[in-house]
Write a protein that holds these residues in place. Structure first.
Motif, short mmCIF file in Angstrom:
data_model
loop_
_atom_site.label_atom_id
_atom_site.label_comp_id
_atom_site.label_asym_id
_atom_site.label_seq_id
_atom_site.Cartn_x
_atom_site.Cartn_y
_atom_site.Cartn_z
N ARG A 139 -7.52 -1.66 10.58
CA ARG A 139 -6.18 -1.91 10.03
C ARG A 139 -6.16 -1.35 8.61
N PRO A 140 -5.08 -0.66 8.24
CA PRO A 140 -5.04 0.03 6.94
C PRO A 140 -5.38 -0.87 5.74
N GLU A 141 -4.83 -2.06 5.72
CA GLU A 141 -5.07 -2.95 4.58
C GLU A 141 -6.52 -3.44 4.53
N MET B 282 4.35 -7.15 5.74
CA MET B 282 3.63 -6.63 4.59
C MET B 282 2.30 -7.37 4.56
N TYR B 283 1.22 -6.65 4.36
CA TYR B 283 -0.12 -7.22 4.39
C TYR B 283 -0.84 -6.99 3.07
N ALA B 284 -1.69 -7.94 2.72
CA ALA B 284 -2.64 -7.76 1.63
C ALA B 284 -3.96 -8.33 2.10
N ALA B 285 -5.04 -7.59 1.88
CA ALA B 285 -6.37 -8.01 2.31
C ALA B 285 -7.32 -7.92 1.13
N PRO C 214 -7.51 -5.50 -3.80
CA PRO C 214 -6.95 -5.75 -2.46
C PRO C 214 -6.31 -4.50 -1.86
N GLY C 215 -6.38 -4.43 -0.53
CA GLY C 215 -5.68 -3.38 0.19
C GLY C 215 -4.32 -3.91 0.61
N VAL C 216 -3.29 -3.08 0.51
CA VAL C 216 -1.93 -3.50 0.84
C VAL C 216 -1.32 -2.48 1.79
N ALA C 217 -0.55 -2.97 2.78
CA ALA C 217 0.12 -2.07 3.73
C ALA C 217 1.37 -2.74 4.26
N ARG C 218 2.33 -1.91 4.67
CA ARG C 218 3.52 -2.38 5.39
C ARG C 218 3.54 -1.65 6.72
#
Length: 122
Positions: A82-84, A107-110, A92-96
């Motif tokens: 997963r991109p995030e 919207m994700y943050a990891a 942190p990695g963030v993706a929509r």
């Protein structure tokens, strides 16, 4: 003029939401310690935040998720690509994107922690 202001406001709100969930992911990752039940932590944190919380092993297996029962965690696909998750490192990695699990745009943050990756979705 109204369209430009609307776009600027939307962009600012998206940036603010992204920063907020990234900070929350870092906090949850820091709370996930050895011996902590990942699914219980995901459920408690998800209820407190009102957002989906997923705890992911370093290999990508979902160990806890606030929107899925403990018994159904094994049916969730590996999250390593997963991109995030892939971009989570020192920051942190963030993706929509559209969620593979729920089918909704999210919207994700990891954030990486000692036990794995804590991910928040909004």
């Amino acid at each position: 003029m109204v369209v430009v202001v609307d776009r600027q406001l939307r962009a600012r709100l998206v940036d603010q939401a992204s920063a907020t969930i990234a900070s929350e992911a870092v906090l949850i990752a820091s709370q996930w310690t050895s011996g902590t039940d990942a699914d219980s932590l995901a459920d408690i944190a998800g209820a407190a935040l009102g957002m989906r919380v997923t705890l992911i092993s370093p290999s990508g297996a979902v160990l806890g998720d606030s929107e899925f029962s403990r018994d159904s965690l094994g049916t969730l696909s590996n999250h390593a690509t997963r991109p995030e998750v892939m971009t989570a490192g020192r920051t942190p990695g963030v993706a929509r994107r559209v969620s593979n699990s729920t089918g909704r745009e999210e919207m994700y943050a990891a954030a990486r922690g000692a036990q794995g990756i804590a991910r928040i979705s909004l």
